[in-house]
Design a protein around this motif. Structure first.
Motif, short mmCIF file in Angstrom:
data_model
loop_
_atom_site.label_atom_id
_atom_site.label_comp_id
_atom_site.label_asym_id
_atom_site.label_seq_id
_atom_site.Cartn_x
_atom_site.Cartn_y
_atom_site.Cartn_z
N PHE A 141 -9.74 -14.36 2.67
CA PHE A 141 -9.10 -13.59 3.63
C PHE A 141 -8.53 -12.25 2.61
N PRO A 142 -9.20 -11.37 3.12
CA PRO A 142 -8.89 -9.92 2.34
C PRO A 142 -7.26 -9.78 2.32
N THR A 143 -6.76 -9.79 3.28
CA THR A 143 -5.18 -9.84 3.63
C THR A 143 -4.50 -10.47 2.56
N VAL A 144 -4.76 -11.67 2.35
CA VAL A 144 -4.18 -12.42 1.27
C VAL A 144 -4.28 -11.87 -0.15
N ALA A 145 -5.57 -11.28 -0.54
CA ALA A 145 -5.80 -10.85 -1.70
C ALA A 145 -4.99 -9.34 -1.73
N LEU A 146 -4.85 -8.79 -0.80
CA LEU A 146 -4.21 -7.46 -0.69
C LEU A 146 -2.81 -7.60 -0.92
N ALA A 147 -2.05 -8.53 -0.29
CA ALA A 147 -0.65 -8.93 -0.37
C ALA A 147 -0.45 -9.38 -1.85
N LEU A 148 -1.30 -10.13 -2.41
CA LEU A 148 -1.12 -10.68 -3.81
C LEU A 148 -1.39 -9.58 -5.06
N THR A 149 -2.29 -8.77 -4.64
CA THR A 149 -2.38 -7.48 -5.46
C THR A 149 -1.30 -6.71 -5.51
N ARG A 150 -0.76 -6.31 -4.41
CA ARG A 150 0.25 -5.47 -4.19
C ARG A 150 1.65 -5.91 -4.93
N TYR A 151 1.65 -7.34 -4.75
CA TYR A 151 2.89 -7.98 -5.44
C TYR A 151 2.68 -7.86 -7.00
N VAL A 152 1.51 -8.25 -7.40
CA VAL A 152 1.44 -8.12 -8.92
C VAL A 152 1.51 -7.04 -9.50
N PRO A 208 5.45 -0.34 -14.01
CA PRO A 208 5.34 1.01 -13.48
C PRO A 208 4.11 1.52 -13.62
N ALA A 209 3.32 1.25 -14.52
CA ALA A 209 2.20 1.79 -14.81
C ALA A 209 0.95 1.40 -13.61
N GLY A 266 2.11 0.50 -10.62
CA GLY A 266 2.40 1.29 -9.17
C GLY A 266 1.42 2.47 -8.75
N ALA A 267 1.17 2.94 -9.77
CA ALA A 267 0.15 4.10 -9.25
C ALA A 267 -1.10 3.86 -8.51
N LEU A 268 -1.45 2.43 -8.72
CA LEU A 268 -2.65 2.08 -7.91
C LEU A 268 -2.42 2.03 -6.60
N HIS A 269 -1.36 2.10 -6.06
CA HIS A 269 -0.92 2.24 -4.63
C HIS A 269 -0.83 3.71 -4.14
N ASP A 270 -0.69 4.63 -5.03
CA ASP A 270 -0.52 6.00 -4.76
C ASP A 270 -1.50 6.92 -5.58
N PRO A 271 -2.75 7.02 -5.04
CA PRO A 271 -3.44 7.55 -5.79
C PRO A 271 -3.01 9.07 -6.32
N GLY A 272 -2.03 9.80 -5.72
CA GLY A 272 -1.45 10.99 -6.36
C GLY A 272 -0.37 10.74 -7.24
N ALA A 273 0.04 9.69 -7.51
CA ALA A 273 1.01 9.28 -8.63
C ALA A 273 0.76 9.36 -9.97
N ARG A 274 1.50 10.10 -10.69
CA ARG A 274 1.04 9.74 -12.09
C ARG A 274 1.30 8.43 -12.56
N PRO A 332 2.12 5.90 -16.09
CA PRO A 332 2.24 6.30 -17.57
C PRO A 332 0.99 5.97 -18.18
N LEU A 333 0.09 5.43 -17.94
CA LEU A 333 -1.14 5.09 -18.50
C LEU A 333 -1.78 6.47 -18.65
N ASP A 334 -1.81 7.41 -17.85
CA ASP A 334 -2.34 8.73 -17.95
C ASP A 334 -1.61 9.32 -19.25
N ARG A 335 -2.56 9.79 -20.27
CA ARG A 335 -1.96 10.26 -21.44
C ARG A 335 -2.82 11.55 -21.41
#
Length: 100
Positions: free
Chosen positions: A61-72, A77-78, A80-88, A90-93
């Motif tokens: 179930f892709p919805t299960v994978a997505l829910a777990l991915t978002r939680y993990v 903080p580094a 968290g940018a995976l959810h917001d492509p425009g966010a910077r 801390p891994l961006d150096r």
């Protein structure tokens, strides 16, 4: 918390597909550890979830994978940018300057 999220996401996904957990497990072709009884205990929190359980449900179930991915990914903080492509992230150096 992860198991609680898994249980809720699985229940929602199964209902959205118009079936039940027991009916879904019957189609698992007797995969080891996927008995309906064990999965019901897992979803009630009586049996501890294992990685294989997470992988099984997320793989079906892709919805299960997505829910777990978002939680993990919310754990750091580094990530968290995976959810917001425009966010910077801390891994961006900035590129390293040449050594002198």
């Amino acid at each position: 918390m992860l198991q609680h999220l898994l249980a809720n996401a699985v229940r929602e996904a199964v209902v959205m597909n118009g079936t039940t957990v027991n009916a879904h497990i019957e189609h698992a072709n007797g995969a080891e550890g996927l008995s309906a009884d064990r999965q019901q205990r897992l979803l009630r929190g009586e049996t501890m979830a294992q990685f294989a359980d997470i992988a099984y449900w997320a793989g079906h179930f892709p919805t299960v994978a997505l829910a777990l991915t978002r939680y993990v990914t919310s754990w750091h903080p580094a990530l968290g940018a995976l959810h917001d492509p425009g966010a910077r992230s801390p891994l961006d150096r900035p590129p390293r300057s040449s050594m002198r």
